[in-house]
Design a protein around this motif. Structure first.
Motif, PDB file in Angstrom:
ATOM      1  N   SER A  70     -15.506  -0.696  18.035  1.00 10.38           N
ATOM      2  CA  SER A  70     -14.737  -1.853  17.589  1.00 10.38           C
ATOM      3  C   SER A  70     -14.053  -2.501  18.787  1.00 10.38           C
ATOM      4  N   ALA A  71     -13.338  -3.561  18.550  1.00  9.09           N
ATOM      5  CA  ALA A  71     -12.686  -4.302  19.635  1.00  9.09           C
ATOM      6  C   ALA A  71     -11.675  -3.446  20.398  1.00  9.09           C
ATOM      7  N   ASP A  72     -11.097  -2.429  19.738  1.00  6.28           N
ATOM      8  CA  ASP A  72     -10.125  -1.580  20.445  1.00  6.28           C
ATOM      9  C   ASP A  72     -10.789  -0.569  21.380  1.00  6.28           C
ATOM     10  N   ARG A  73     -12.131  -0.473  21.329  1.00  8.35           N
ATOM     11  CA  ARG A  73     -12.920   0.429  22.182  1.00  8.35           C
ATOM     12  C   ARG A  73     -12.572   1.898  21.945  1.00  8.35           C
ATOM     13  N   ILE A  74     -11.942   2.191  20.804  1.00  3.74           N
ATOM     14  CA  ILE A  74     -11.577   3.564  20.453  1.00  3.74           C
ATOM     15  C   ILE A  74     -12.329   4.015  19.204  1.00  3.74           C
ATOM     16  N   HIS A  75     -12.430   3.144  18.227  1.00  5.51           N
ATOM     17  CA  HIS A  75     -13.028   3.487  16.947  1.00  5.51           C
ATOM     18  C   HIS A  75     -14.420   2.879  16.826  1.00  5.51           C
ATOM     19  N   PHE A  76     -15.250   3.525  16.005  1.00  2.00           N
ATOM     20  CA  PHE A  76     -16.547   2.936  15.703  1.00  2.00           C
ATOM     21  C   PHE A  76     -16.348   1.599  14.994  1.00  2.00           C
ATOM     22  N   SER A  77     -17.210   0.667  15.300  1.00  2.00           N
ATOM     23  CA  SER A  77     -17.263  -0.589  14.551  1.00  2.00           C
ATOM     24  C   SER A  77     -17.869  -0.282  13.182  1.00  2.00           C
ATOM     25  N   ALA A  78     -17.949  -1.289  12.334  1.00  2.00           N
ATOM     26  CA  ALA A  78     -18.587  -1.094  11.033  1.00  2.00           C
ATOM     27  C   ALA A  78     -20.028  -0.614  11.216  1.00  2.00           C
ATOM     28  N   ALA A  79     -20.720  -1.151  12.207  1.00  2.00           N
ATOM     29  CA  ALA A  79     -22.097  -0.717  12.469  1.00  2.00           C
ATOM     30  C   ALA A  79     -22.134   0.740  12.909  1.00  2.00           C
ATOM     31  N   GLY A  80     -21.218   1.131  13.767  1.00  2.00           N
ATOM     32  CA  GLY A  80     -21.146   2.520  14.210  1.00  2.00           C
ATOM     33  C   GLY A  80     -20.803   3.462  13.072  1.00  2.00           C
ATOM     34  N   GLN A  81     -19.872   3.049  12.212  1.00  2.00           N
ATOM     35  CA  GLN A  81     -19.510   3.869  11.059  1.00  2.00           C
ATOM     36  C   GLN A  81     -20.668   3.999  10.085  1.00  2.00           C
ATOM     37  N   ALA A  82     -21.456   2.956   9.956  1.00  2.09           N
ATOM     38  CA  ALA A  82     -22.623   3.017   9.074  1.00  2.09           C
ATOM     39  C   ALA A  82     -23.628   4.050   9.571  1.00  2.09           C
ATOM     40  N   VAL A  83     -23.837   4.087  10.875  1.00  3.84           N
ATOM     41  CA  VAL A  83     -24.750   5.084  11.443  1.00  3.84           C
ATOM     42  C   VAL A  83     -24.197   6.487  11.219  1.00  3.84           C
ATOM     43  N   LEU A  84     -22.921   6.682  11.486  1.00  8.05           N
ATOM     44  CA  LEU A  84     -22.304   7.981  11.273  1.00  8.05           C
ATOM     45  C   LEU A  84     -22.424   8.400   9.807  1.00  8.05           C
ATOM     46  N   ALA A  85     -22.169   7.492   8.892  1.00  6.43           N
ATOM     47  CA  ALA A  85     -22.274   7.805   7.462  1.00  6.43           C
ATOM     48  C   ALA A  85     -23.703   8.198   7.093  1.00  6.43           C
ATOM     49  N   ALA A  86     -24.674   7.477   7.632  1.00  4.54           N
ATOM     50  CA  ALA A  86     -26.078   7.805   7.350  1.00  4.54           C
ATOM     51  C   ALA A  86     -26.419   9.190   7.885  1.00  4.54           C
ATOM     52  N   GLU A  87     -25.924   9.515   9.067  1.00  2.00           N
ATOM     53  CA  GLU A  87     -26.178  10.841   9.645  1.00  2.00           C
ATOM     54  C   GLU A  87     -25.510  11.926   8.809  1.00  2.00           C
ATOM     55  N   LEU A  88     -24.341  11.640   8.278  1.00  2.00           N
ATOM     56  CA  LEU A  88     -23.659  12.613   7.429  1.00  2.00           C
ATOM     57  C   LEU A  88     -24.441  12.843   6.134  1.00  2.00           C
ATOM     58  N   VAL A  89     -24.963  11.786   5.553  1.00  2.00           N
ATOM     59  CA  VAL A  89     -25.782  11.927   4.343  1.00  2.00           C
ATOM     60  C   VAL A  89     -27.004  12.796   4.643  1.00  2.00           C
ATOM     61  N   LYS A  90     -27.649  12.568   5.790  1.00  2.00           N
ATOM     62  CA  LYS A  90     -28.808  13.384   6.166  1.00  2.00           C
ATOM     63  C   LYS A  90     -28.419  14.850   6.320  1.00  2.00           C
ATOM     64  N   ALA A  91     -27.296  15.097   6.981  1.00  2.74           N
ATOM     65  CA  ALA A  91     -26.843  16.476   7.199  1.00  2.74           C
ATOM     66  C   ALA A  91     -26.497  17.156   5.876  1.00  2.74           C
ATOM     67  N   LEU A  92     -25.865  16.421   4.968  1.00  2.81           N
ATOM     68  CA  LEU A  92     -25.554  16.986   3.657  1.00  2.81           C
ATOM     69  C   LEU A  92     -26.832  17.291   2.874  1.00  2.81           C
ATOM     70  N   ALA A  93     -27.821  16.415   2.971  1.00  2.00           N
ATOM     71  CA  ALA A  93     -29.099  16.643   2.290  1.00  2.00           C
ATOM     72  C   ALA A  93     -29.780  17.898   2.836  1.00  2.00           C
ATOM     73  N   LEU A  94     -29.724  18.084   4.146  1.00  2.00           N
ATOM     74  CA  LEU A  94     -30.296  19.298   4.744  1.00  2.00           C
ATOM     75  C   LEU A  94     -29.581  20.547   4.232  1.00  2.00           C
ATOM     76  N   ARG A  95     -28.269  20.478   4.107  1.00  2.00           N
ATOM     77  CA  ARG A  95     -27.491  21.626   3.596  1.00  2.00           C
ATOM     78  C   ARG A  95     -27.880  21.926   2.167  1.00  2.00           C
ATOM     79  N   ILE A  96     -28.001  20.891   1.358  1.00  2.00           N
ATOM     80  CA  ILE A  96     -28.381  21.088  -0.052  1.00  2.00           C
ATOM     81  C   ILE A  96     -29.763  21.721  -0.132  1.00  2.00           C
ATOM     82  N   ASP A  97     -30.708  21.209   0.661  1.00  2.00           N
ATOM     83  CA  ASP A  97     -32.067  21.773   0.662  1.00  2.00           C
ATOM     84  C   ASP A  97     -32.049  23.231   1.106  1.00  2.00           C
ATOM     85  N   ALA A  98     -31.270  23.543   2.149  1.00  2.00           N
ATOM     86  CA  ALA A  98     -31.207  24.914   2.657  1.00  2.00           C
ATOM     87  C   ALA A  98     -30.631  25.854   1.600  1.00  2.00           C
ATOM     88  N   GLU A  99     -29.575  25.403   0.925  1.00  2.00           N
ATOM     89  CA  GLU A  99     -28.963  26.247  -0.103  1.00  2.00           C
ATOM     90  C   GLU A  99     -29.879  26.415  -1.314  1.00  2.00           C
TER      91      GLU A  99
END
Length: 102
Positions: A70-99
Motif C-alpha cells: 500500500s502507499a504506506d509501504r508497510i501493509h499489503f495493498s488490496a492486491a497483495g491481500q488478495a494474493v495472501l488470502a488466496a494462498e491461505l485458502v490453498k493452505a487450508l484446502a491442503l490441511r483439509i485434504d491431509a486430515e
C-alpha cells in the motif's frame, strides 16, 4: 510470539499465520532483511509447534509485483491481500485434504 501462539492454540482454534515477504524494505535498518528472516524463522517454528496453517510469503512471486504494498509501504495493498488470502485458502484446502486422508 510463543505466548501469542500458545494462547491462540489453547482456544482450540485452527491457527493461521504467514511470514513477511521480502518486498518490505526499511531504509533506516540496513540489516532489515536479516531481521525479517529471523522473525520469519520464529513464525515458522511456532506455527509448526502449534499445528498452525502457515503461508510462507518470503519467496512468493508476489514480492515482485509493483502493486504489492500500500502507499504506506508497510501493509499489503488490496492486491497483495488478495494474493495472501488466496494462498491461505490453498493452505487450508491442503490441511483439509491431509486430515481427510489420515
Amino acid at each position: 510470539m510463543r505466548q501469542l501462539f500458545q494462547r491462540g492454540a489453547a482456544t482450540g482454534a485452527l491457527l493461521t499465520t504467514f511470514t513477511l515477504g521480502r518486498a518490505f524494505v526499511v531504509a533506516g535498518f540496513p540489516d532489515w532483511h536479516d531481521r525479517v528472516r529471523a522473525l520469519n524463522a520464529i513464525i515458522r517454528a511456532q506455527a509448526a509447534e502449534h499445528g498452525a496453517v502457515l503461508v510462507d510469503m518470503w519467496d512468493h512471486p508476489v514480492n515482485d509485483r509493483p502493486d504489492l504494498l500500500s502507499a504506506d509501504r508497510i501493509h499489503f495493498s488490496a492486491a497483495g491481500q488478495a494474493v495472501l488470502a488466496a494462498e491461505l485458502v490453498k493452505a487450508l484446502a491442503l490441511r483439509i485434504d491431509a486430515e481427510a486422508s489420515a
